[in-house]
Scaffold this motif. Structure first.
Motif, PDB file in Angstrom:
ATOM      1  N   ARG A 261       0.826  -1.207   0.000  1.00 26.73           N
ATOM      2  CA  ARG A 261       0.000   0.000   0.000  1.00 26.73           C
ATOM      3  C   ARG A 261       0.862   1.259   0.000  1.00 26.73           C
ATOM      4  O   ARG A 261       0.550   2.231  -0.695  1.00 26.73           O
ATOM      5  CB  ARG A 261      -0.920  -0.005   1.227  1.00 26.73           C
ATOM      6  CG  ARG A 261      -1.902   1.141   1.271  1.00 26.73           C
ATOM      7  CD  ARG A 261      -2.960   1.032   0.195  1.00 26.73           C
ATOM      8  NE  ARG A 261      -3.848  -0.102   0.400  1.00 26.73           N
ATOM      9  CZ  ARG A 261      -4.856  -0.406  -0.400  1.00 26.73           C
ATOM     10  NH1 ARG A 261      -5.092   0.342  -1.467  1.00 26.73           N
ATOM     11  NH2 ARG A 261      -5.612  -1.460  -0.166  1.00 26.73           N
ATOM     12  N   ALA A 262       1.944   1.248   0.763  1.00 25.99           N
ATOM     13  CA  ALA A 262       2.825   2.417   0.794  1.00 25.99           C
ATOM     14  C   ALA A 262       3.487   2.637  -0.554  1.00 25.99           C
ATOM     15  O   ALA A 262       3.584   3.778  -1.031  1.00 25.99           O
ATOM     16  CB  ALA A 262       3.896   2.239   1.875  1.00 25.99           C
ATOM     17  N   VAL A 263       3.927   1.559  -1.194  1.00 26.87           N
ATOM     18  CA  VAL A 263       4.562   1.675  -2.504  1.00 26.87           C
ATOM     19  C   VAL A 263       3.556   2.171  -3.536  1.00 26.87           C
ATOM     20  O   VAL A 263       3.888   2.959  -4.428  1.00 26.87           O
ATOM     21  CB  VAL A 263       5.192   0.329  -2.934  1.00 26.87           C
ATOM     22  CG1 VAL A 263       5.733   0.399  -4.356  1.00 26.87           C
ATOM     23  CG2 VAL A 263       6.308  -0.055  -1.962  1.00 26.87           C
ATOM     24  N   GLN A 264       2.295   1.741  -3.397  1.00 31.32           N
ATOM     25  CA  GLN A 264       1.238   2.238  -4.285  1.00 31.32           C
ATOM     26  C   GLN A 264       1.134   3.757  -4.197  1.00 31.32           C
ATOM     27  O   GLN A 264       1.053   4.453  -5.214  1.00 31.32           O
ATOM     28  CB  GLN A 264      -0.106   1.608  -3.917  1.00 31.32           C
ATOM     29  CG  GLN A 264      -1.272   2.142  -4.749  1.00 31.32           C
ATOM     30  CD  GLN A 264      -2.628   1.816  -4.140  1.00 31.32           C
ATOM     31  OE1 GLN A 264      -2.705   1.192  -3.076  1.00 31.32           O
ATOM     32  NE2 GLN A 264      -3.688   2.234  -4.796  1.00 31.32           N
ATOM     33  N   GLU A 265       1.143   4.281  -2.973  1.00 31.59           N
ATOM     34  CA  GLU A 265       1.034   5.725  -2.770  1.00 31.59           C
ATOM     35  C   GLU A 265       2.242   6.454  -3.343  1.00 31.59           C
ATOM     36  O   GLU A 265       2.113   7.509  -3.974  1.00 31.59           O
ATOM     37  CB  GLU A 265       0.900   6.036  -1.275  1.00 31.59           C
ATOM     38  CG  GLU A 265      -0.399   5.574  -0.646  1.00 31.59           C
ATOM     39  CD  GLU A 265      -1.610   6.337  -1.185  1.00 31.59           C
ATOM     40  OE1 GLU A 265      -1.453   7.538  -1.504  1.00 31.59           O
ATOM     41  OE2 GLU A 265      -2.685   5.733  -1.307  1.00 31.59           O
ATOM     42  N   LEU A 266       3.420   5.898  -3.135  1.00 30.34           N
ATOM     43  CA  LEU A 266       4.638   6.535  -3.620  1.00 30.34           C
ATOM     44  C   LEU A 266       4.683   6.574  -5.148  1.00 30.34           C
ATOM     45  O   LEU A 266       5.151   7.549  -5.745  1.00 30.34           O
ATOM     46  CB  LEU A 266       5.868   5.801  -3.082  1.00 30.34           C
ATOM     47  CG  LEU A 266       6.114   5.937  -1.574  1.00 30.34           C
ATOM     48  CD1 LEU A 266       7.193   4.968  -1.130  1.00 30.34           C
ATOM     49  CD2 LEU A 266       6.518   7.366  -1.227  1.00 30.34           C
ATOM     50  N   SER A 273      -3.859  -2.961  -7.882  1.00 30.81           N
ATOM     51  CA  SER A 273      -3.540  -4.086  -8.772  1.00 30.81           C
ATOM     52  C   SER A 273      -2.411  -3.710  -9.724  1.00 30.81           C
ATOM     53  O   SER A 273      -1.654  -4.575 -10.175  1.00 30.81           O
ATOM     54  CB  SER A 273      -4.775  -4.502  -9.573  1.00 30.81           C
ATOM     55  OG  SER A 273      -5.196  -3.471 -10.441  1.00 30.81           O
ATOM     56  N   THR A 274      -2.276  -2.421 -10.024  1.00 31.12           N
ATOM     57  CA  THR A 274      -1.168  -1.964 -10.874  1.00 31.12           C
ATOM     58  C   THR A 274       0.158  -2.142 -10.143  1.00 31.12           C
ATOM     59  O   THR A 274       1.170  -2.498 -10.746  1.00 31.12           O
ATOM     60  CB  THR A 274      -1.350  -0.486 -11.252  1.00 31.12           C
ATOM     61  OG1 THR A 274      -2.663  -0.291 -11.768  1.00 31.12           O
ATOM     62  CG2 THR A 274      -0.332  -0.059 -12.293  1.00 31.12           C
ATOM     63  N   THR A 275       0.141  -1.912  -8.846  1.00 36.76           N
ATOM     64  CA  THR A 275       1.356  -2.047  -8.047  1.00 36.76           C
ATOM     65  C   THR A 275       1.715  -3.510  -7.824  1.00 36.76           C
ATOM     66  O   THR A 275       2.894  -3.857  -7.713  1.00 36.76           O
ATOM     67  CB  THR A 275       1.165  -1.354  -6.676  1.00 36.76           C
ATOM     68  OG1 THR A 275       0.523  -0.100  -6.865  1.00 36.76           O
ATOM     69  CG2 THR A 275       2.499  -1.136  -5.984  1.00 36.76           C
ATOM     70  N   GLN A 276       0.699  -4.370  -7.799  1.00 30.24           N
ATOM     71  CA  GLN A 276       0.939  -5.774  -7.483  1.00 30.24           C
ATOM     72  C   GLN A 276       1.820  -6.484  -8.503  1.00 30.24           C
ATOM     73  O   GLN A 276       2.399  -7.514  -8.205  1.00 30.24           O
ATOM     74  CB  GLN A 276      -0.398  -6.513  -7.354  1.00 30.24           C
ATOM     75  CG  GLN A 276      -1.112  -6.212  -6.044  1.00 30.24           C
ATOM     76  CD  GLN A 276      -2.510  -6.823  -5.996  1.00 30.24           C
ATOM     77  OE1 GLN A 276      -3.169  -6.951  -7.012  1.00 30.24           O
ATOM     78  NE2 GLN A 276      -2.947  -7.177  -4.801  1.00 30.24           N
ATOM     79  N   VAL A 277       1.934  -5.903  -9.705  1.00 32.54           N
ATOM     80  CA  VAL A 277       2.775  -6.528 -10.718  1.00 32.54           C
ATOM     81  C   VAL A 277       4.228  -6.578 -10.263  1.00 32.54           C
ATOM     82  O   VAL A 277       5.002  -7.411 -10.700  1.00 32.54           O
ATOM     83  CB  VAL A 277       2.660  -5.790 -12.071  1.00 32.54           C
ATOM     84  CG1 VAL A 277       3.347  -4.439 -12.022  1.00 32.54           C
ATOM     85  CG2 VAL A 277       3.223  -6.620 -13.216  1.00 32.54           C
TER      86      VAL A 277
END
Length: 301
Positions: A261-266, A273-277
């Motif tokens: 979640r933190a990486v998604q925000e950054l 789901s875009t970050t999960q790749v």
């Protein structure tokens, strides 16, 4: 194979040529429809109007089992849908059986990234002794430090850098959404050094953070070319471009923190789901954690 089916198919391909589609596109359509003709022959069809969605699903399933990729099947279905739109317009069919048929899901292309050693080698070996080298080093440090998109970096102004709080204000994010992201110590030092080099040129009126030797804002294409240059010069085995540094930021952050979640925000992703790749990139790290932590996974001494 029915001669009538083949004749109608050829008429459709001729209509594509009349629309001035490229030879490559028509070649792909021909190959896909030739496969469909072969299937129609095996199904004893003599009229395209009677091909059902059920039969078409069977055709797709056969191709999938034979090893045809999901991407190729998507292209094949697209050709068949176009073919049947033509048949409907010509009064040769009352329905389009391909509309109700879905292709297998395509696998997401996993982003290629630089590992930690490659990234450090690239950044540490880039000199800071000239105007251009100092600027390029600052660009790469900031891309890797804050995970910016190249378009976001190119749009940065001097006022968007907050040295006191060690933050970057991203105003022109994807979809027009801004965000605030932290900067690391190495990026801060590199940007300060770059600004000293820039001030020696007297480019005080230009508000862009990164400028050319003529004092104009550096564009996306120029940034891409500069990173490619340094990758080749420093002998990085894989091609270096801005998005790979963004990928490196994401994968290295995930490996160290595990906080999706933190990486998604950054990264400024609207959908997690875009970050999960990126989670595949640290799979070996996760596997080691699992082996060490799970009671039923621990290896016997």
């Amino acid at each position: 194979m029915s001669a009538e089916l083949a004749e109608v198919t050829e008429a459709f391909l001729q209509s594509l040529a009349a629309q001035r589609l490229s030879e490559h596109t028509i070649k792909n359509y021909r190959r896909d429809l030739q496969q469909l003709l072969g299937f129609a022959g095996r199904e004893s069809l003599t009229d395209w109007a009677v091909l059902s969605s059920k039969q078409l699903r069977k055709f797709i399933a056969e191709n999938h089992r034979s090893g045809l990729s999901a991407r190729s099947i998507h292209r094949q279905l697209s050709a068949i849908r176009s073919f049947y739109r033509y048949l409907v317009r010509q009064g040769l069919s009352e329905h389009n059986p391909a509309v109700a048929v879905q292709a297998p899901k395509t696998e997401k292309r996993l982003p290629s990234t630089l590992d930690v050693d490659q990234t450090n080698a690239l950044l540490d070996a880039t000199p800071e002794d000239t105007f251009v080298a100092s600027r390029d080093r600052a660009i790469m440090e900031l891309l890797y430090s804050s995970g910016l998109r190249v378009s976001e970096l190119a749009a940065l102004d001097l006022r968007d850098i907050d040295f006191a709080e060690q933050l970057v204000h991203v105003i022109a994010g994807k979809g027009g959404k801004g965000r605030i992201v932290p900067m690391g110590r190495q990026a801060i030092n590199a940007i300060k050094h770059w600004l000293e080099m820039r001030d020696r040129r007297g480019f005080f009126s230009e508000q862009a953070l990164f400028v050319s030797q003529q004092g104009r804002r550096l564009g996306v294409r120029s940034i891409q070319q500069r990173l490619s240059y340094w990758g080749k010069r420093l002998g990085i085995s894989d091609k270096v471009h801005p998005h790979r540094l963004r990928h490196a930021f994401a994968s290295h952050m995930l490996e160290s923190s595990g906080d999706l979640r933190a990486v998604q925000e950054l990264l400024g992703h609207a959908d997690i789901s875009t970050t999960q790749v990126y989670t595949h990139l640290d799979f070996q790290h996760l596997a080691k954690v699992y082996d060490a932590a799970h009671p039923r996974a621990k290896k016997r001494s």
